[in-house]
Structure formats: C-alpha cells, structure tokens
Write an enzyme that holds these catalytic residues in place. Sequence first.
Site, PDB file in Angstrom:
ATOM      1  CG  HIS A  89      -0.833   1.373  -4.540  1.00 17.43           C
ATOM      2  ND1 HIS A  89      -0.788   1.126  -5.900  1.00 17.43           N
ATOM      3  CD2 HIS A  89      -1.434   0.293  -3.981  1.00 17.43           C
ATOM      4  CE1 HIS A  89      -1.346  -0.052  -6.144  1.00 17.43           C
ATOM      5  NE2 HIS A  89      -1.727  -0.580  -5.000  1.00 17.43           N
TER       6      HIS A  89
ATOM      7  CD  GLU B 298      -2.832  -1.160  -0.056  1.00 18.03           C
ATOM      8  OE1 GLU B 298      -3.025  -0.098  -0.680  1.00 18.03           O
ATOM      9  OE2 GLU B 298      -3.297  -2.249  -0.418  1.00 18.03           O
TER      10      GLU B 298
END
Length: 270
Positions: free
Chosen positions: A139, A136
């Site tokens: 990203h 995550e």
Amino acid sequence: MKKNLIAGIFTAVLVYGCATNPITGKQNLNFVSNSELFPSSFQQYNQFLTENKVITGTADAKLVETVGYKIKLAAEKYLNYLGQTQYLKDYRWEYKLVDNKEVNAWCLPGGKIVVYSGILPVTQNESGLATVMGHEVSHALANHGAQRMSAAQLQQIGGAALSAATSTKSAQTQEIFAQAYGIGSEVGVMLPFSRSNESEADKIGLTLMAIAGYNPDDAVAFWSRMASKSGGSGTPEFMSTHPSDATRIANIKALIPEAKAIALKVGTIK
C-alpha cells in the site's frame, strides 16, 4: 462564471494531478507529494506508539522485525531491478508489534508498519506474517494513501461543481441531486477505487514475499484462515472497500505464478 471556474479547476486537477507509479507502471490520480505526506505520517506513527502498548523483547516482536526487514530488502531489490534505485530514499522503515486484540495490521506512507497481536493467531507462522506485511508495505509503495487523499479531494470538488450547477433549482431538487451524487460517487467510484487498491496490494505483496524468500502459495492458506474467521459474513462486495473473500483468494491464486516468475528474475533474499 462560477460554474466555469469550478469546471476548469476540476479539469486541471484531472490533467495535472496524475503521476506514474514506478512499481505498478500505472498512471494514478496523485497530487500529494511524499515531501508533504511523509512528515505527517511519521508524526502520526510516533504519536500512535506513545499512546499504545508496543511489545518488545518477545519472540513474536522479533519475528515482526525479522519479517519486516526481509520485506524491506525485497522492496529495495525489486525497485533496483525496475531501475528505480532512488524511489525509497525518503522511506524510514520501522516495524512494531502492538498489543491489540483487533485482527489487523497497517503501514503508513513512508514505511511505518504496525502489526496488532490479535492477527498473530491467524498468521500462525512466518510466511503468514509475510503475507500480511507484504500486503501492507505494498500500500505504501503504490502510494495508495496519497491516491485516496487525492480522490477524496476530487470528490469534494465534484460536489462543489454539482452545488453550483443546481444553485438555481429548488432546495428539494438540490437535496435530491446531492444525495444521488453522494451515493453514486461512493458506490460507483470511491469503493471500487479502494477495492482496486486492495487487489493491487495483494499483487505486489505476493511478489515481495516471493523475493523475500517466502512461498507465495502460503498466502492462499492465510487468506482462507481470514475468511474462516469472518464466517462468511460481511458487507456485499459492491458496498465494501475490500474484495470479497472468494474474489480475493481466486485473484491471489491466479497471480501466484507471476509473483514466482518475477522473483526468479529478480532473485530472492538469502
């Protein structure tokens, strides 16, 4: 004249809307700056936290903070190694565990991370959680949020150009072209773009977890558990924003040696 104007705008966006991301070394479509994106991201994050139950004071909440901090240090260490010491200067790292049964986690632009409690039975351990949080955070580091916003705006410009180009056609013909463009741009451009982002986040995430001191081999076990939880059902890969389970696991296995090699050069977090 209208057609030429739209075509000129479309070309200008393609030529001037690309930026090189230091962590990937790639040129990506991106005409949304961090100074524009981050304040909105931070505001959305704070609003989300006020509207949801944040878990604090538990072993799980502490683990999320611990892993998040290690991934943050790994990101800083990696970017320093790449000679990009100023890249994270505007990031405001935060890691929260939220009471939600959904099997999910996310990171907003600027380093604002949320882990749902529903994913913890799948992560099972610290390295499983590091797999998720590394992915995550990647990203955010690769500016995927800004890229998706840019791609969506470009898709809208393309739709406007098509509308102008078919303005002299019958209403039925215009509708056929519009539907074909919508399906074609989504399946042929937007969905592969999202799958590419996911694969890129997997690659960077493996490197971050390795630098953070975790074994990237454990990522295979986590994604295998995720695949088992989905039961093999789901949307065909070409119609999905994510790679299929089999594709993702195969790619991760192939990328692990590179992640370990980079961690060996950069050094791990002690």
